[in-house]
Write an enzyme that holds these catalytic residues in place. Structure first.
Site, PDB file in Angstrom:
ATOM      1  N   ARG A  79      33.303  68.293  50.369  1.00 48.95           N
ATOM      2  CA  ARG A  79      32.011  69.023  50.217  1.00 48.95           C
ATOM      3  C   ARG A  79      31.655  66.745  50.409  1.00 48.95           C
ATOM      4  NH1 ARG A  79      33.633  72.939  51.187  1.00 48.95           N
ATOM      5  NH2 ARG A  79      32.251  74.662  50.548  1.00 48.95           N
ATOM      6  N   HIS A 116      33.321  70.704  60.495  1.00 56.42           N
ATOM      7  CA  HIS A 116      33.748  71.460  59.359  1.00 56.42           C
ATOM      8  C   HIS A 116      34.471  73.162  59.516  1.00 56.42           C
ATOM      9  CE1 HIS A 116      32.220  72.819  54.609  1.00 56.42           C
ATOM     10  NE2 HIS A 116      33.011  74.171  55.380  1.00 56.42           N
TER      11      HIS A 116
HETATM   12  P1  NDP Z   1      40.235  74.322  43.229  1.00 59.15           P
HETATM   13  O1  NDP Z   1      39.548  74.650  41.968  1.00 59.15           O
HETATM   14  O2  NDP Z   1      41.599  75.305  42.862  1.00 59.15           O
HETATM   15  O3  NDP Z   1      40.694  72.829  42.436  1.00 59.15           O
HETATM   16  C1  NDP Z   1      39.586  71.578  42.418  1.00 59.15           C
HETATM   17  C2  NDP Z   1      40.629  70.568  42.137  1.00 59.15           C
HETATM   18  O4  NDP Z   1      39.455  69.859  40.892  1.00 59.15           O
HETATM   19  C3  NDP Z   1      41.664  70.529  40.793  1.00 59.15           C
HETATM   20  O5  NDP Z   1      42.657  69.901  40.397  1.00 59.15           O
HETATM   21  C4  NDP Z   1      40.419  69.471  39.102  1.00 59.15           C
HETATM   22  O6  NDP Z   1      41.258  70.021  38.290  1.00 59.15           O
HETATM   23  C5  NDP Z   1      40.579  69.097  39.980  1.00 59.15           C
HETATM   24  N1  NDP Z   1      38.725  69.103  39.716  1.00 59.15           N
HETATM   25  C6  NDP Z   1      37.451  69.186  39.407  1.00 59.15           C
HETATM   26  N2  NDP Z   1      36.628  68.162  38.818  1.00 59.15           N
HETATM   27  C7  NDP Z   1      37.691  67.086  38.522  1.00 59.15           C
HETATM   28  C8  NDP Z   1      36.583  65.823  38.392  1.00 59.15           C
HETATM   29  N3  NDP Z   1      36.000  65.703  37.424  1.00 59.15           N
HETATM   30  N4  NDP Z   1      37.756  65.081  38.200  1.00 59.15           N
HETATM   31  C9  NDP Z   1      39.104  65.189  38.762  1.00 59.15           C
HETATM   32  N5  NDP Z   1      39.620  66.326  38.805  1.00 59.15           N
HETATM   33  C10 NDP Z   1      39.253  67.370  39.396  1.00 59.15           C
HETATM   34  O7  NDP Z   1      39.760  74.156  44.028  1.00 59.15           O
HETATM   35  P2  NDP Z   1      40.391  74.081  45.712  1.00 59.15           P
HETATM   36  O8  NDP Z   1      41.643  73.495  45.975  1.00 59.15           O
HETATM   37  O9  NDP Z   1      40.241  75.203  46.141  1.00 59.15           O
HETATM   38  O10 NDP Z   1      39.358  74.157  46.883  1.00 59.15           O
HETATM   39  C11 NDP Z   1      38.603  72.119  46.597  1.00 59.15           C
HETATM   40  C12 NDP Z   1      37.397  72.274  47.457  1.00 59.15           C
HETATM   41  O11 NDP Z   1      38.110  72.031  49.308  1.00 59.15           O
HETATM   42  C13 NDP Z   1      37.176  73.767  48.145  1.00 59.15           C
HETATM   43  O12 NDP Z   1      35.886  73.461  45.986  1.00 59.15           O
HETATM   44  C14 NDP Z   1      35.392  72.974  48.729  1.00 59.15           C
HETATM   45  O13 NDP Z   1      34.700  72.566  48.844  1.00 59.15           O
HETATM   46  C15 NDP Z   1      36.609  72.596  49.817  1.00 59.15           C
HETATM   47  N6  NDP Z   1      37.091  73.282  50.786  1.00 59.15           N
HETATM   48  C16 NDP Z   1      36.717  72.880  51.601  1.00 59.15           C
HETATM   49  C17 NDP Z   1      37.540  73.329  53.018  1.00 59.15           C
HETATM   50  C18 NDP Z   1      36.569  72.812  54.858  1.00 59.15           C
HETATM   51  O14 NDP Z   1      37.255  73.465  55.509  1.00 59.15           O
HETATM   52  N7  NDP Z   1      36.317  71.498  54.385  1.00 59.15           N
HETATM   53  C19 NDP Z   1      37.125  74.459  52.976  1.00 59.15           C
HETATM   54  C20 NDP Z   1      37.595  75.265  51.569  1.00 59.15           C
HETATM   55  C21 NDP Z   1      37.140  74.514  50.330  1.00 59.15           C
HETATM   56  P3  NDP Z   1      41.344  70.346  37.468  1.00 59.15           P
HETATM   57  O15 NDP Z   1      42.766  71.306  38.068  1.00 59.15           O
HETATM   58  O16 NDP Z   1      41.972  69.734  35.384  1.00 59.15           O
HETATM   59  O17 NDP Z   1      40.648  72.016  36.923  1.00 59.15           O
HETATM   60  C1  OXD Z   2      35.269  76.833  52.154  1.00 58.80           C
HETATM   61  C2  OXD Z   2      34.495  76.089  53.281  1.00 58.80           C
HETATM   62  O1  OXD Z   2      34.769  76.397  50.647  1.00 58.80           O
HETATM   63  O2  OXD Z   2      35.025  76.569  54.259  1.00 58.80           O
HETATM   64  O3  OXD Z   2      35.588  78.206  52.125  1.00 58.80           O
HETATM   65  O4  OXD Z   2      34.108  75.183  53.013  1.00 58.80           O
END
Ligand code: NDP
Ligand code: OXD
Length: 310
Positions: A225, A273
């Site tokens: 993000r 995006h």
């Molecule tokens: P998940 O919730 O599956 O994974 C999040 C990961 O981040 C986990 O490993 C988590 O740790 C880690 N995390 C969260 N908070 C912290 C912190 N404070 N410090 C260290 N690590 C942290 O999310 P997704 O993989 O499904 O998606 C990630 C992000 O990708 C979404 O939230 C979205 O913002 C972005 N996204 C962007 C898109 C785009 O088109 N650009 C499309 C889709 C998503 P833990 O494993 O320990 O919980």
């Molecule tokens: C999502 C994105 O969060 O597209 O799915 O950013």
């Protein structure tokens, strides 16, 4: 009768209505702002809902995010946090994100931006580079998307590490976690990839301090993000040469304003995006499954933890 309120930015209301009705013929599909009687609404399927909209639905049973990220829902200061919330998790989205991450990691690794410049200047010159096994890549966030991307970068032969909140095991990936693990993770990372969710803990995490922890000349790829990045700090670190290149899919303000310095920065690649699009067909499957589960009194899938914010 089951009633669902749909609120999205995309212009595809009819497609959603038809596709959901094909699965749940008695669904009362309402498109915001035509909510009708708010007390009748059972489910809300939303992207960036207006502040107070969800709180105004007194009998809401579940909130479905139209994306993997849910920061757009938690941004609502009046969000009723006790209502179950579900997000998008599916292999299709992970595959799309993997493609984008692998493509841009390879572009950095193979110095593609410099070859582009050389082509424009008609320069025929080989640039030295290590092989993948000597290139240290680091993924922040080892969840559905980051874990998948890290695994596949390791399969390509990159010396891959990952960083998460809690300790993780990912095949072929050296895992770090928590605040204590961050300095060592950064110190070994030449290509830094952000796939964190945006929460109170991760907002502004990619700032001067964090970027200073990378070796000089490291590159940065953001598929998470825009709110993760302190944009002025990144621009300054690019101009100082500490960060040599960045690929950015997400920004603090989207669409990226016309006067943003990122558009024309010689070391920056901008994509709008699009790193991983939520395939609506896969999304429909999850929404339908969750409605059926809820109606049958079964637990919902892909639940978001309201305390963690992701
Ligand atoms: P998940 O919730 O599956 O994974 C999040 C990961 O981040 C986990 O490993 C988590 O740790 C880690 N995390 C969260 N908070 C912290 C912190 N404070 N410090 C260290 N690590 C942290 O999310 P997704 O993989 O499904 O998606 C990630 C992000 O990708 C979404 O939230 C979205 O913002 C972005 N996204 C962007 C898109 C785009 O088109 N650009 C499309 C889709 C998503 P833990 O494993 O320990 O919980
Ligand atoms: C999502 C994105 O969060 O597209 O799915 O950013």
């Amino acid at each position: 009768m089951t009633t669902l309120l749909f609120r999205s930015n995309a212009d595809r209301d009819d497609w959603w209505r038809e596709t959901l009705l094909a699965e749940i013929p008695d669904l009362d599909f309402r498109v915001w702002p035509d909510t009708g009687d708010k007390a009748e609404i059972d489910y809300a399927l939303v992207w960036k809902p207006e502040t107070g909209l969800l709180a105004s639905l007194p009998n809401l049973r579940a909130i479905f995010s139209l994306g993997a990220g849910v920061d757009h829902i938690f941004a609502d200061a009046e969000l009723p946090k006790h209502i179950p919330m579900c997000r998008v998790i599916n292999p299709n989205m992970a595959l799309r994100m993997r493609e984008w991450i692998v493509m841009h990691t390879l572009m950095h690794h193979r110095r593609h931006r410099e070859y582009d410049r050389q082509q424009r200047d008609r320069i025929w010159q080989e640039l030295l580079q290590p092989h993948a096994g000597e290139r240290r890549v680091g993924v922040m966030g080892l969840g559905e998307l980051g874990g998948d991307a890290a695994r596949h970068l390791a399969i390509l032969g990159f010396d891959t590490a990952g960083w998460s909140r809690s300790p993780k095991k990912v095949d072929g990936v050296t895992c770090f976690s928590g605040a204590d693990g961050l300095p060592d993770f950064l110190a070994r990372t030449e290509i830094l990839i952000c796939l964190l969710p945006l929460t109170e803990q991760t907002r502004g995490i990619v700032d001067r301090k964090l970027l200073s922890g990378l070796p000089r000349g490291a590159t940065f790829i953001n598929g998470g993000r825009g709110g993760h990045v302190v944009e002025e700090d990144l621009l300054a670190m690019l101009d100082e040469g500490h960060v040599s290149e960045a690929t950015l899919d997400v920004f603090q303000t989207e669409p990226l304003p016309e006067d943003s310095p990122f558009w024309k920065h010689p070391q920056v690649t901008v994509t709008p995006h699009i790193a991983a699009f939520s395939d609506p067909r896969a999304l429909v499957e999850q929404v339908v499954e969750n409605i059926r589960r809820d109606q049958a009194g079964q637990p919902l899938i892909n639940r978001v933890d309201p305390d963690r914010g992701y």
